[in-house]
Design a protein around this motif. Sequence first.
Motif, PDB file in Angstrom:
ATOM      1  N   THR A 117       0.833  -1.206   0.000  1.00 15.24           N
ATOM      2  CA  THR A 117       0.000   0.000   0.000  1.00 15.24           C
ATOM      3  C   THR A 117       0.860   1.245   0.000  1.00 15.24           C
ATOM      4  O   THR A 117       0.545   2.247  -0.652  1.00 15.24           O
ATOM      5  N   SER A 168      -3.266   4.971  -6.872  1.00 15.68           N
ATOM      6  CA  SER A 168      -3.798   4.515  -5.591  1.00 15.68           C
ATOM      7  C   SER A 168      -4.274   5.691  -4.749  1.00 15.68           C
ATOM      8  O   SER A 168      -5.341   5.644  -4.132  1.00 15.68           O
ATOM      9  N   VAL A 181      -8.089   6.508  -3.308  1.00 16.02           N
ATOM     10  CA  VAL A 181      -8.398   6.822  -1.907  1.00 16.02           C
ATOM     11  C   VAL A 181      -9.075   8.183  -1.802  1.00 16.02           C
ATOM     12  O   VAL A 181     -10.068   8.355  -1.077  1.00 16.02           O
ATOM     13  N   ALA A 231      -6.747   0.677   1.544  1.00 20.25           N
ATOM     14  CA  ALA A 231      -7.083   1.906   0.816  1.00 20.25           C
ATOM     15  C   ALA A 231      -8.548   2.279   1.037  1.00 20.25           C
ATOM     16  O   ALA A 231      -8.884   3.457   1.216  1.00 20.25           O
TER      17      ALA A 231
END
Length: 418
Positions: free
Chosen positions: A14, A30, A34, A330
């Motif tokens: 992550t 990513s 989010v 996430a």
Amino acid sequence: MNLPYEWHVGWRYTRAGRAGRRNGFISFISAISVLGITLGVAALIIVLSVMNGFQKEVRDRMLSVISAVEIHDAGGAALPDWQATAAAARQNPQVVGAAPFVAAQTLVGRGDVLRGAVVRGIDPAAEAGITELAQRLRDRELAALQPGQWNAVIGAELARLLGVRVGDTITIAAPGGQFTPAGVVPRLKQFTVSGTFEAGHYEYDSALVLIALDDAARLFQTGGPTGVQLKLADVHQARRVGDELARALGPAVVVRDWTQTNRNWFDAVQVEKRMMAIILTLIVAVAAFNLVSTLVMTVTDKRADIAILRTLGASPRSIMGIFIVQGATAGIIGTFGGIALGLLVAFNIDVIVPALERLLGVAFLPGSIYVISRMPSEPMMADIVPIAVVSLLLAFVATLYPSWRASRVNPAEALRYE
């Protein structure tokens, strides 16, 4: 912490690429995923909180004019003994006040102008213990509602529509008529406007006339009060108290609470709230399913790592768990970040909106158009919990397919060109 290694590896993935150039784009995608979940959840909380605030504002203004529960004769006539009915109703611990009334749909006119209105005959002293409006007007406007004086207190908007001021006369036409040798003649009576009121709710400001109880009984020929209105300690218990009173008082009377008398409005608000929740949930869904592309890119980038883990003995289930942890992390960060942002805005909207109005030079709720000139907000746990659950569920579902593809990586194929 003594956690399974899948959790450690998933958390590391992550955070991967934040300092390196190789995985920087994956980390960017990513972060966007989010952020999308955060903004979607925050928007959902803010919009529903504002809708709750508007509903509460309108409800409070409505309940400042009407009672929480009304008791009527089942046949529509006057109650045989309204004092006994009120005393029986007071046996319920939620009932803290009772007052008689006479109400009828009529036409109110001034010259050639006619308007439909609800004429309500009240006892000013008793009414002050039931509604906030009567308590506020008791010693001024309502003090003039003495039996036989034929005075009326009308809504400010109705006064504007009829073009009348305090001291002018209006004509009230009673339902039905009077039988004479010449036929049925409407029963008309002139009233002097002794005052006006402004409840802040258009329906009542434009269509409610208050007169003395005895005058109403004589005009409508009811012979006495046609109902008893009750004040409750907790208006939110009105439906339950209404059901209890209906069982206790028997079939001779009809008991209606304020949620029933205004059912159409509340149903419309609930439908609108559900539709807004569905539309904004789609925004959260789009953001959550952006995690699919993020995880697919991560799986492609980590094929060699997956192959090494498999050769070290990691099972397909463990590989799948690693990427589920990554996607779920996430989703959790986005969801709780959205809750925090949404609550921050919802609890401070009375500060944020005026600041935006000053900055942009506009008024979102002009006082000349809307009764409510400020943006109300009331966050409710009943809204926030389902929003969080749905967001987390969507994020979890979005991780399943990429995680399953990661578990199907063939170590030999993945390491062939490494």
